[in-house]
Design an enzyme around this catalytic site. Structure first.
Site, mmCIF file in Angstrom:
data_model
loop_
_atom_site.group_PDB
_atom_site.id
_atom_site.type_symbol
_atom_site.label_atom_id
_atom_site.label_comp_id
_atom_site.label_asym_id
_atom_site.label_seq_id
_atom_site.Cartn_x
_atom_site.Cartn_y
_atom_site.Cartn_z
ATOM 1 N N ASP A 1 80.362 -1.355 96.542
ATOM 2 C CA ASP A 1 79.582 -0.705 97.569
ATOM 3 C C ASP A 1 78.307 -0.049 96.980
ATOM 4 O O ASP A 1 78.410 0.763 96.106
ATOM 5 C CB ASP A 1 80.495 0.063 98.297
ATOM 6 C CG ASP A 1 79.799 0.191 99.786
ATOM 7 O OD1 ASP A 1 80.144 -0.275 100.746
ATOM 8 O OD2 ASP A 1 78.513 0.797 99.875
ATOM 9 N N ILE A 2 77.282 -0.332 97.780
ATOM 10 C CA ILE A 2 76.060 0.703 97.092
ATOM 11 C C ILE A 2 76.048 1.673 97.575
ATOM 12 O O ILE A 2 75.341 2.914 96.870
ATOM 13 C CB ILE A 2 74.727 -0.306 97.977
ATOM 14 C CG1 ILE A 2 73.489 -0.116 97.063
ATOM 15 C CG2 ILE A 2 74.631 0.317 99.351
ATOM 16 C CD1 ILE A 2 72.270 -0.980 97.515
ATOM 17 N N GLY B 1 82.853 0.605 113.914
ATOM 18 C CA GLY B 1 81.961 1.038 112.840
ATOM 19 C C GLY B 1 81.246 0.161 111.903
ATOM 20 O O GLY B 1 80.736 0.341 110.858
ATOM 21 N N HIS C 1 84.059 -8.450 105.821
ATOM 22 C CA HIS C 1 84.120 -7.564 104.461
ATOM 23 C C HIS C 1 85.173 -6.510 104.454
ATOM 24 O O HIS C 1 85.522 -6.139 105.614
ATOM 25 C CB HIS C 1 82.910 -7.014 103.770
ATOM 26 C CG HIS C 1 82.172 -5.850 105.028
ATOM 27 N ND1 HIS C 1 81.505 -6.201 105.994
ATOM 28 C CD2 HIS C 1 82.428 -4.762 104.964
ATOM 29 C CE1 HIS C 1 81.058 -5.192 106.686
ATOM 30 N NE2 HIS C 1 81.579 -4.227 106.043
ATOM 31 N N LEU C 2 85.743 -6.490 103.480
ATOM 32 C CA LEU C 2 87.185 -5.517 103.456
ATOM 33 C C LEU C 2 86.712 -4.526 102.290
ATOM 34 O O LEU C 2 86.254 -4.944 101.371
ATOM 35 C CB LEU C 2 88.399 -6.521 102.877
ATOM 36 C CG LEU C 2 89.480 -5.645 102.497
ATOM 37 C CD1 LEU C 2 90.867 -6.748 102.652
ATOM 38 C CD2 LEU C 2 89.620 -5.241 101.070
ATOM 39 N N HIS C 3 86.758 -3.384 102.745
ATOM 40 C CA HIS C 3 86.486 -2.203 101.939
ATOM 41 C C HIS C 3 87.858 -1.870 100.994
ATOM 42 O O HIS C 3 88.820 -1.555 101.849
ATOM 43 C CB HIS C 3 86.132 -0.887 102.614
ATOM 44 C CG HIS C 3 84.978 -0.871 103.574
ATOM 45 N ND1 HIS C 3 83.753 -0.325 103.048
ATOM 46 C CD2 HIS C 3 84.512 -1.528 104.655
ATOM 47 C CE1 HIS C 3 82.658 -0.442 103.832
ATOM 48 N NE2 HIS C 3 83.226 -1.267 104.854
#
Ligand code: 5GP
Ligand code: ZN
Length: 112
Positions: free
Chosen positions: A30-31, A91, A98-100
């Site tokens: 993640d950026i 959110g 996508h999965l965090h």
């Protein structure tokens, strides 16, 4: 999807710190990381959110790559959190499923 951010990463048009890849999914950092380990796992095919997934195979493949990433990143033993923000109330800000994967620190419950 022409100008979807994550589709452009899949096509190599935008740079990303790639962590792992399977036939159908890609994992990259993640950026703006919210935890010491913060990796995004996405399907290479565009789905706007979990709501658009047609069957179990998509999320199943994402889960298996997430498991591999957790082991690779050294967080599997202590544990980690997987989050899939869906839609406005969820959110979600990027319209490509996508999965965090969050690890490297304790994550409280419930999340803020
Ligand atoms: P969401 O809020 O949709 O669940 O999460 C989107 C995530 O994508 C955010 O954590 C954000 O930091 C990350 N993100 C947004 N743009 C980029 C980008 O261009 N590259 C990478 N690697 N991550 C991004
Ligand atoms: Zn996309």
């Amino acid at each position: 999807m022409e100008d979807c951010l994550f589709c452009r990463i899949v096509r190599g048009e935008l740079p990303a710190a790639k962590v792992a890849e399977s036939e159908t999914c890609l994992a990259f950092r993640d950026i703006a990381p919210k935890s010491p380990v913060h990796v995004l796992v996405i399907p290479k095919v565009h789905y706007a959110s979990l709501e658009e997934v047609p069957d179990a195979s998509v999320f199943g493949a994402m889960s298996m790559l997430a498991q591999q990433v957790a082991r690779q990143e050294g967080v599997a033993t202590r544990g980690y959190r997987c989050v899939v923000n869906t839609g406005e109330d969820g959110g979600q800000t990027v319209g490509h499923l996508h999965l965090h994967l969050l690890g490297g620190r304790a994550h409280g419950w419930p999340p803020g």
